[in-house]
Enzyme design. Sequence first.
Site, PDB file in Angstrom:
ATOM      1  N   SER A 101       0.947  -0.997   0.124  1.00  0.00           N
ATOM      2  CA  SER A 101       0.041  -0.013  -0.043  1.00  0.00           C
ATOM      3  C   SER A 101       0.698   1.124   0.022  1.00  0.00           C
ATOM      4  CB  SER A 101      -0.869  -0.005   1.231  1.00  0.00           C
ATOM      5  OG  SER A 101      -2.004   1.057   0.995  1.00  0.00           O
TER       6      SER A 101
ATOM      7  N   ASP B 153      -8.608  -3.641  -6.673  1.00  0.00           N
ATOM      8  CA  ASP B 153      -7.952  -3.085  -5.528  1.00  0.00           C
ATOM      9  C   ASP B 153      -8.756  -1.830  -4.902  1.00  0.00           C
ATOM     10  OD1 ASP B 153      -6.469  -1.903  -3.462  1.00  0.00           O
ATOM     11  OD2 ASP B 153      -4.723  -3.104  -3.794  1.00  0.00           O
TER      12      ASP B 153
ATOM     13  N   HIS C 119      -7.303  -5.565  -1.155  1.00  0.00           N
ATOM     14  CA  HIS C 119      -6.007  -4.621  -0.993  1.00  0.00           C
ATOM     15  C   HIS C 119      -4.909  -5.807  -0.354  1.00  0.00           C
ATOM     16  CE1 HIS C 119      -3.776  -1.081  -0.888  1.00  0.00           C
ATOM     17  NE2 HIS C 119      -3.852  -1.219   0.773  1.00  0.00           N
TER      18      HIS C 119
END
Length: 455
Positions: free
Chosen positions: A180, A389, A418
């Site tokens: 991320s 995502d 994610h």
Amino acid sequence: MRWGPCPAEVAAPALECTTVRVPLDYRKPEGRQLDIAVSRLVSKNPGQRRGVLLTNPGGPGGAGLSHPATLVNPIFPEPLPRSVQDTYDVIGFDPRGVGRSAPVTCDVTPEQIARRNFPYPNDAADVVRDATISKALARQCATSATAWMLPHITTANTARDMDRIRQALGEPKISFLGASYGTYLGAVYTTLFPRRSDRIVLDSNLGPGGYDRTGFRRLALGLEDRFPDFAKFVAANPQYGLGTTPKQVRAKFSELAARLDKAPAQGIDGSLFRGITFDALYVDAGMPGLAAKWQALDTGRPLPPDPVPADADNLISSRHHVVCGDSRWPRSVRSYQRDVAEFRMRYPLIGAAAANITPCAFWPSPIEPRVRITDRGPSNVLMVQNLRDPGTPLAGARELRRAFGDRARMVTADQGGHGAYGLFARNTCANDAVTAFLTTGRRPARDLACAAEAS
């Protein structure tokens, strides 16, 4: 370095901790210093050990001291493979401003915490209201007891801290596994220190600007990409009573959001409902709980209260320090009103929230230019990315891939959520490609598309 027991809140079997001193301001390396909290899990196979694997779980604002223990925890469907654990000492750290590493505060109030990440404006007047709230939070950050750190809590400085950790560990190079926001941190590190980078894995990728204005607005696209997976799940489970076709489920979302905009229920308004939906779709395992919440809101049944994290002030404060300190944001309230109106139409699920004004509109200008990600450096980056995502949509990953040029290869997995490697990610093709790169250095000769697998 002197290693010892970790703080009680992050203690885990075999995890040990220390601190590394770094400059507050790298333009003044002998000036004021910060202590960065660092952890490690030592390789149990010295004959196979290659070096160190620094890790970052995302954020910004996410603590990472316990992350090595999380990565290897067998409670997850896909913990870090033993072959990777043998190849590296796995290193975690709390980034500057976070957790045990000189935590910043903005003196965030309970009311500000309750607004969460995605206040959803229904009209131009709501943007003006949110501007007032955002300006107040920016002022709190600029006048808090930790305001002296404010200009220096940036991704570039955290990357420089990573290189100080490398030096303290006595390693000529570091490998990196970031997820991320950690993909942007890894991209910045390997741009600033290309010759100190060994094997760089970036999982669930932001664009080359990180969480700049473009990256934040992309969250609207992310939920549009991801929502069909949830709609399909709900339609296949009629016991929730939320629709028997994906089209009906999407209509139920609009109905509930509009109803809660007018009459909040159990402390949940339309804005919070949209945010809860977004957050729950980060992993497939969140779908049953989200459907149950929708059902309860639809039928008037009570909901259990959502716990407030004990470190909510630091989470919110450090996130704003990094996001607002990394790049310049528009300052005109009118420009946000225009964007909100456009995004409400283009991305009906949460578009208005993703385009809304934030404290960054009232933040001091960054003290250094943003790091520009380029193709200069060794070809040692492997990106891994889910097709659907919500938090870091494919569009941003493709842009970062183009910026890296031949430095990178990208593995895409036909799955939603994610996180494309390990923990909850079950695509064997993608997992095997990343593990092979970390343990042997072999990358796919070209970008690799991994087909969907049966759940």
